[in-house]
Design an enzyme around this catalytic site. Structure first.
Site, PDB file in Angstrom:
ATOM      1  N   SER A 182       0.803  -1.237   0.000  1.00 15.16           N
ATOM      2  CA  SER A 182       0.000   0.000   0.000  1.00 15.16           C
ATOM      3  C   SER A 182       0.830   1.279   0.000  1.00 15.16           C
ATOM      4  O   SER A 182       0.268   2.354  -0.183  1.00 15.16           O
ATOM      5  CB  SER A 182      -0.924   0.014   1.204  1.00 15.16           C
ATOM      6  OG  SER A 182      -2.002  -0.853   0.976  1.00 15.16           O
ATOM      7  N   LYS A 221       0.455   3.469  -2.913  1.00 10.65           N
ATOM      8  CA  LYS A 221      -0.724   4.339  -3.034  1.00 10.65           C
ATOM      9  C   LYS A 221      -0.368   5.819  -2.906  1.00 10.65           C
ATOM     10  O   LYS A 221      -1.112   6.676  -3.360  1.00 10.65           O
ATOM     11  CB  LYS A 221      -1.784   3.905  -2.020  1.00 10.65           C
ATOM     12  CG  LYS A 221      -2.278   2.484  -2.319  1.00 10.65           C
ATOM     13  CD  LYS A 221      -3.151   1.888  -1.228  1.00 10.65           C
ATOM     14  CE  LYS A 221      -3.516   0.440  -1.577  1.00 10.65           C
ATOM     15  NZ  LYS A 221      -4.282  -0.240  -0.530  1.00 10.65           N
ATOM     16  N   TYR A 231      -3.836  -2.426 -10.252  1.00 10.73           N
ATOM     17  CA  TYR A 231      -3.702  -2.266  -8.789  1.00 10.73           C
ATOM     18  C   TYR A 231      -2.783  -3.354  -8.187  1.00 10.73           C
ATOM     19  O   TYR A 231      -1.863  -3.057  -7.430  1.00 10.73           O
ATOM     20  CB  TYR A 231      -5.103  -2.307  -8.155  1.00 10.73           C
ATOM     21  CG  TYR A 231      -5.115  -2.358  -6.654  1.00 10.73           C
ATOM     22  CD1 TYR A 231      -4.997  -1.197  -5.897  1.00 10.73           C
ATOM     23  CD2 TYR A 231      -5.238  -3.570  -5.968  1.00 10.73           C
ATOM     24  CE1 TYR A 231      -4.998  -1.238  -4.503  1.00 10.73           C
ATOM     25  CE2 TYR A 231      -5.235  -3.625  -4.591  1.00 10.73           C
ATOM     26  CZ  TYR A 231      -5.123  -2.464  -3.866  1.00 10.73           C
ATOM     27  OH  TYR A 231      -5.114  -2.511  -2.487  1.00 10.73           O
ATOM     28  N   TYR A 247      -4.496   3.492   8.116  1.00  8.90           N
ATOM     29  CA  TYR A 247      -5.857   2.950   8.275  1.00  8.90           C
ATOM     30  C   TYR A 247      -6.420   3.291   9.642  1.00  8.90           C
ATOM     31  O   TYR A 247      -6.283   4.424  10.099  1.00  8.90           O
ATOM     32  CB  TYR A 247      -5.859   1.426   8.012  1.00  8.90           C
ATOM     33  CG  TYR A 247      -4.995   1.072   6.849  1.00  8.90           C
ATOM     34  CD1 TYR A 247      -5.342   1.531   5.585  1.00  8.90           C
ATOM     35  CD2 TYR A 247      -3.811   0.364   6.992  1.00  8.90           C
ATOM     36  CE1 TYR A 247      -4.540   1.259   4.494  1.00  8.90           C
ATOM     37  CE2 TYR A 247      -3.006   0.096   5.905  1.00  8.90           C
ATOM     38  CZ  TYR A 247      -3.376   0.546   4.668  1.00  8.90           C
ATOM     39  OH  TYR A 247      -2.588   0.290   3.608  1.00  8.90           O
ATOM     40  N   VAL A 303       1.228  -3.774   3.844  1.00 10.37           N
ATOM     41  CA  VAL A 303       1.210  -5.077   4.521  1.00 10.37           C
ATOM     42  C   VAL A 303       2.469  -5.909   4.273  1.00 10.37           C
ATOM     43  O   VAL A 303       2.631  -6.965   4.872  1.00 10.37           O
ATOM     44  CB  VAL A 303      -0.033  -5.944   4.202  1.00 10.37           C
ATOM     45  CG1 VAL A 303      -1.278  -5.402   4.845  1.00 10.37           C
ATOM     46  CG2 VAL A 303      -0.210  -6.151   2.727  1.00 10.37           C
TER      47      VAL A 303
HETATM   48  N1  GLN Z   1      -2.274  -5.257  -2.014  1.00  8.65           N
HETATM   49  C1  GLN Z   1      -2.804  -5.218  -0.671  1.00  8.65           C
HETATM   50  C2  GLN Z   1      -4.299  -5.472  -0.706  1.00  8.65           C
HETATM   51  O1  GLN Z   1      -4.900  -5.102  -1.646  1.00  8.65           O
HETATM   52  C3  GLN Z   1      -2.481  -3.896  -0.054  1.00  8.65           C
HETATM   53  C4  GLN Z   1      -2.994  -3.744   1.349  1.00  8.65           C
HETATM   54  C5  GLN Z   1      -2.034  -3.029   2.267  1.00  8.65           C
HETATM   55  O2  GLN Z   1      -0.833  -2.935   2.057  1.00  8.65           O
HETATM   56  N2  GLN Z   1      -2.563  -2.586   3.369  1.00  8.65           N
HETATM   57  O3  GLN Z   1      -4.884  -6.034   0.174  1.00  8.65           O
END
Ligand code: GLN
Length: 309
Positions: free
Chosen positions: A64, A67, A191, A243, A261
């Site tokens: 993420s 992003k 994505y 988050y 993650v």
């Molecule tokens: N690619 C992961 C997902 O879509 C990204 C989530 C994350 O890093 N929090 O679940």
């Protein structure tokens, strides 16, 4: 104020010795293979220092954290019109939650939770083939980091696609509200690939420099985004980058930060430094346990909190 190299070395030694390291993400099978004993940190300061420790040169899945870069690209392409499709408020919910989307008619709370990032990716895809969109995201990150060796880990992208039922649900749900312009499988293809970009702490800290430098790429002096946009991206990172753990991160660290993650975190000290940490074990909110702790210690020792000393 303490001396940076000494502080970083001390934190890396302490993190290497920790027994409690959190849980490596297992819902993406490829990520569950990563050894939780890793710890890396890299700091690039705006006055030209660069300090690394631990596994700072090992590539990990940025997930993420990508992003931040896709938001920057989408704002460049669409401008403020992007905010009609995605909000700017902390979600207070897990990154892959679906409940809020129903109440809020398919408009995700912010660009850093999964549905928000999927909308951002959909905006980048407009007018391009998925392959071109993936290439432009990768090249943008390579440019920011001054490093063409940054790559997409195809095994991770495949693993995400094969198990991404929740992300397909989110994308389909938004499509039903008219907030996705492309077929879900195309947007998600892009994505999954940008989440699967692999970078080291050294590369990631370099890529984040423009956000610490008023929107300018320090190596070339070129403007990546306006200083206003850089400020606003930092504000989003502070409010939404972790988050439903964003409040706790602001409380403990006091810096704009974005987690993934894969166990990485990019943190920005506006005007001063770009920091990347990596420790694969996560806390209950899906944020790196030791990465957060390391940043808390670093920000305290260097008096780097944006809220003052
Ligand atoms: N690619 C992961 C997902 O879509 C990204 C989530 C994350 O890093 N929090 O679940």
């Amino acid at each position: 104020m303490a001396e940076l190299a000494g502080v970083v070395a001390e934190i890396a030694a302490e993190m290497a010795a920790r027994v409690e390291r959190g849980q490596v993400a297992s819902y993406i099978p490829e990520l569950s293979k990563v050894d939780p004993r890793h710890f890396g940190i890299a700091v690039v300061t705006m006055d030209g220092q660069s300090v690394e420790a631990g596994d700072a040169d090992a590539a990990f899945s940025i997930q993420s954290i990508s992003k931040v870069f896709t938001l920057t690209l989408a704002l460049g392409a669409r401008g403020d019109a992007l905010w009609r499709r995605v909000g700017r408020e902390p979600s207070g919910n897990p990154f892959n939650s679906i409940v809020q989307l129903e109440r809020e008619h398919g408009i995700p709370r912010n660009p850093f939770i999964n549905p928000g990032a999927i909308v951002v990716t959909d905006a980048i895809l407009a007018g391009h083939a998925p392959r071109e969109a993936i290439g432009s995201i990768l090249r943008f990150i390579q440019f920011l980091a001054d490093d063409d060796s940054i790559y997409i880990d195809q095994a991770v992208a495949k693993s995400e696609r094969e198990t991404g039922f929740r992300n397909f649900a989110l994308a389909n749900y938004m499509k039903s509200f008219g907030n996705l312009d492309h077929p879900p499988e195309l947007t998600l293809g892009v994505y999954f690939h940008h989440c699967a970009i692999a970078m080291s702490c050294r590369q990631l800290a370099s890529a984040g420099r423009f956000l610490a430098n008023g929107g300018r790429h320090p190596a070339t002096g070129r403007s990546v985004v306006s200083s206003e946009r850089a400020r606003r991206i930092n504000a989003m990172m502070l409010m939404c980058g972790h988050y439903d753990g964003s409040g706790d991160f602001a409380f403990r660290v006091g810096l704009p930060g974005k987690s993934g993650v894969g166990g990485g975190i990019l943190a920005i000290v506006p005007g001063k430094a770009s920091i990347a940490v990596w420790a694969p074990g996560l806390n209950a909110n899906g944020n790196s346990l030791l990465g957060s702790l390391a940043l808390e210690k670093l920000a305290r020792a260097m008096e780097w909190s944006i809220f003052g000393r």
